[in-house]
Design a protein around this motif. Structure first.
Motif, short mmCIF file in Angstrom:
data_model
loop_
_atom_site.label_atom_id
_atom_site.label_comp_id
_atom_site.label_asym_id
_atom_site.label_seq_id
_atom_site.Cartn_x
_atom_site.Cartn_y
_atom_site.Cartn_z
N HIS A 237 0.84 -1.19 0.00
CA HIS A 237 0.00 0.00 0.00
C HIS A 237 0.88 1.24 0.00
N GLY A 238 0.45 2.29 0.64
CA GLY A 238 1.21 3.53 0.63
C GLY A 238 1.57 3.99 2.03
N GLY A 239 2.22 5.12 2.08
CA GLY A 239 2.59 5.71 3.36
C GLY A 239 2.46 7.22 3.30
N VAL A 240 2.89 7.87 4.35
CA VAL A 240 2.93 9.34 4.41
C VAL A 240 4.35 9.66 4.84
N ALA A 241 5.28 9.40 3.93
CA ALA A 241 6.69 9.23 4.28
C ALA A 241 7.28 10.42 5.03
N PRO A 242 7.87 10.15 6.21
CA PRO A 242 8.49 11.21 7.00
C PRO A 242 10.00 11.32 6.76
N VAL A 243 10.48 12.55 6.82
CA VAL A 243 11.91 12.82 6.76
C VAL A 243 12.26 13.68 7.97
N ILE A 244 13.33 13.30 8.66
CA ILE A 244 13.81 14.09 9.79
C ILE A 244 15.11 14.77 9.39
N VAL A 245 15.17 16.06 9.63
CA VAL A 245 16.37 16.84 9.36
C VAL A 245 16.91 17.33 10.70
N THR A 399 21.50 13.95 8.46
CA THR A 399 22.32 14.35 9.60
C THR A 399 23.77 14.01 9.31
N GLN A 400 24.68 14.72 9.95
CA GLN A 400 26.10 14.38 9.89
C GLN A 400 26.55 13.76 11.22
N LYS A 401 25.59 13.51 12.12
CA LYS A 401 25.90 12.95 13.43
C LYS A 401 25.54 11.47 13.47
N LEU A 402 26.53 10.65 13.77
CA LEU A 402 26.30 9.21 13.81
C LEU A 402 25.24 8.85 14.84
N ASN A 403 25.30 9.46 16.01
CA ASN A 403 24.33 9.12 17.05
C ASN A 403 22.91 9.44 16.62
N ALA A 404 22.71 10.60 15.97
CA ALA A 404 21.38 10.98 15.49
C ALA A 404 20.90 10.01 14.42
N ALA A 405 21.79 9.62 13.52
CA ALA A 405 21.42 8.69 12.45
C ALA A 405 20.98 7.35 13.04
N LEU A 406 21.80 6.83 13.96
CA LEU A 406 21.48 5.52 14.53
C LEU A 406 20.24 5.57 15.41
N ARG A 407 20.02 6.71 16.08
CA ARG A 407 18.80 6.82 16.88
C ARG A 407 17.57 6.77 15.98
N CYS A 408 17.62 7.46 14.86
CA CYS A 408 16.48 7.44 13.94
C CYS A 408 16.28 6.06 13.33
N VAL A 409 17.37 5.41 12.97
CA VAL A 409 17.26 4.05 12.44
C VAL A 409 16.58 3.15 13.46
N ARG A 410 16.95 3.33 14.73
CA ARG A 410 16.39 2.48 15.79
C ARG A 410 14.94 2.84 16.12
N GLU A 411 14.61 4.12 16.16
CA GLU A 411 13.33 4.55 16.74
C GLU A 411 12.24 4.88 15.72
N LEU A 412 12.59 5.13 14.47
CA LEU A 412 11.54 5.41 13.49
C LEU A 412 10.77 4.14 13.18
N ASP A 413 9.45 4.24 13.15
CA ASP A 413 8.59 3.11 12.80
C ASP A 413 8.53 3.03 11.28
N ALA A 414 9.39 2.20 10.71
CA ALA A 414 9.51 2.10 9.26
C ALA A 414 10.13 0.76 8.90
N THR A 415 9.89 0.32 7.68
CA THR A 415 10.54 -0.90 7.21
C THR A 415 11.94 -0.62 6.68
N ALA A 416 12.21 0.64 6.35
CA ALA A 416 13.55 1.03 5.92
C ALA A 416 13.75 2.49 6.28
N VAL A 417 14.95 2.81 6.75
CA VAL A 417 15.30 4.19 7.08
C VAL A 417 16.51 4.58 6.23
#
Length: 462
Positions: A237-245, A399-417
């Protein structure tokens, strides 16, 4: 087959470009009977080497008709010609990928002497075709989506009936005909444009082994609820794709990616960039930078080389997008570019700043050329807002911050980040599919090929 015809039009000027005959239920009923017999009698199965030869020849034929296939995608689907050519390349690669993945479709040894009960035995598994496949497809990638649904069925050795989107049947018909030219007997793949009522009867028939669906959530979940006992399925189906900056993002590199991800195919992609969450003190400048670039996009007939954004699939979709944007603007959203229709079939690329959280553009899939930017208080706030909807597909973080990137990978509800890329990125071998309301199962050619087979175990007492 009855004589009812489905007219196909160019979605920009609405001029007729072709027609296909709709298939009636008695015809499909006969096709399902044939498919069932092909599957039940092992002597009818096409050997792997024959399927591989057919797929190889199909890819060669597609390469020979590259320009014609690209023009047809643009002409019936409204995808700009430059992007239609990319789709043909992907479709050819997809057929070749079916061959490669078929070579990886293997069983395994099962250890039996782990306890005394299994001692003296050996066991192994093999994979067999699951049975007749019914595929129902969407309009936005009228060739490549068909390849993703039909190619694995052919590779797996499953008879397949395919219903294309009513707006874009010609690319599907062309692919099926190429399979025939490559040597696939017609009974192994049927082109089945039909009414919604006939399609539902076909999908829910107990002879169907696997149902592949790409389209709206409302239709997909409805059909899944009516499947016969034993029918397996995958729904996209579809999504309402989010982007975090975040504040460290490389804005100069990010803006072109967000414009591409948001306005590619005029936003008619299930993982199009739609919601962009930016730190409050950066939100206006980021939104304006996106708007400045989006306002330069050339909107027009997709078959014209210079066009960067084509029409929406039909005028009703333009009406709907117009209503949603107007609703958001009345409720306080700032319209930084666009915000109006350009004609009966086109809508201007639009960037909205801070639309209300409950507006349709914030909560539902726009499937049009609209991108929304929101100011956020913190990364935690952005993640909470990104995860606030019942849909979950692909997401992104810049992001250019590794911690921010990994936090989003871990916490975003998505099948792929995606990290430092837009949400619409995809290659055809990666797992692709939605969570929760966004779908069921996993797409991607290798994953689909595996879904269209089933495992059988042999246990041998020595």
């Amino acid at each position: 087959m009855n004589n009812t015809l489905l007219e196909v039009v160019n979605p920009y000027d609405l001029k007729s470009i072709g027609e296909v005959k709709l298939v009636d239920w008695p015809t499909i009923d006969g096709w399902l009977n044939t498919a069932t017999q092909l599957h039940r009698q092992r002597k009818n199965w096409l050997p792997a080497h024959q399927r591989i030869a057919i797929l190889k020849k199909t890819a060669q034929l597609m390469q020979g008709q590259f320009d014609e296939l690209a023009f047809q995608i643009a002409n019936e689907g409204g995808k700009p010609l430059v992007d239609a050519k990319v789709e043909v390349t992907r479709a050819i690669d997809g057929v070749e990928l079916c061959i490669k993945e078929l070579g990886h479709l293997t069983g395994s040894e099962i250890p039996m002497d782990l306890t005394a009960a299994g001692a003296g035995r050996m066991a192994f598994t093999t994979r067999e075709p699951i049975g007749p496949v019914v595929a129902v497809s969407a309009f936005n990638h009228p060739l490549n989506l068909i390849v993703h649904q039909v190619g694995p069925a052919v590779a797996a050795g499953c008879p397949v009936l395919v219903k294309p989107a009513s707006a874009t049947p010609l690319s599907c018909q062309a692919f099926v005909n190429l399979l025939y030219q490559a040597g696939l007997p017609e009974e192994w793949c049927r082109f089945a444009p039909c009414t919604s009522a006939v399609a539902e009867q076909m999908v829910t028939d107990p002879r169907v082994g696997f149902f592949s669906f790409i389209g709206s959530g409302a239709v997909g979940w409805h059909l899944k609820s009516k499947l016969a006992a034993g029918t397996r399925c995958a729904l996209e189906h579809g999504g309402v794709a989010p982007v975090i900056v975040d504040e460290s993002a490389d804005v100069n590199a990010m803006i072109p990616a967000l414009v591409k991800g948001g306005f590619y195919h005029s936003g008619q992609v299930c993982v199009s960039v739609q919601r962009i969450y930016v730190p409050e003190d950066m939100a206006t400048s980021v939104a304006q930078a996106i708007a400045d670039k989006a306002s330069l996009l050339k909107v027009g007939n997709a078959i014209v080389t210079e066009t960067e954004c084509g029409p929406l699939v039909n005028p009703k979709e333009v009406d709907r997008v117009e209503q949603w944007v107007d609703e958001a603007a009345r409720a306080g959203a700032q319209v930084l570019c666009g915000g109006h229709r350009l004609g009966e079939t086109t809508y201007a690329p639009t960037v909205l700043l801070d639309p209300p959280a409950k507006a349709k553009v914030s909560t539902q899939e726009v499937f049009g050329p609209v991108v929304c930017v929101y100011g956020t208080e913190s990364l935690e706030d952005a993640i909470l807002r990104a995860n606030s909807l019942p849909v979950a597909f692909q997401a992104a973080v810049f992001t250019q911050k590794l911690n921010a990137a990994l936090r989003c990978v871990r916490e975003l509800d998505a099948t792929a980040v995606m990290v430092n890329d837009h949400t619409a990125f995809r290659v055809d071998w990666m797992p692709f599919g939605g969570r929760r309301h966004s779908g069921y199962g996993v797409g991607g050619i290798g994953h689909t090929l595996r879904d269209m087979t089933q495992e059988k175990m042999a246990v041998i007492k020595l």
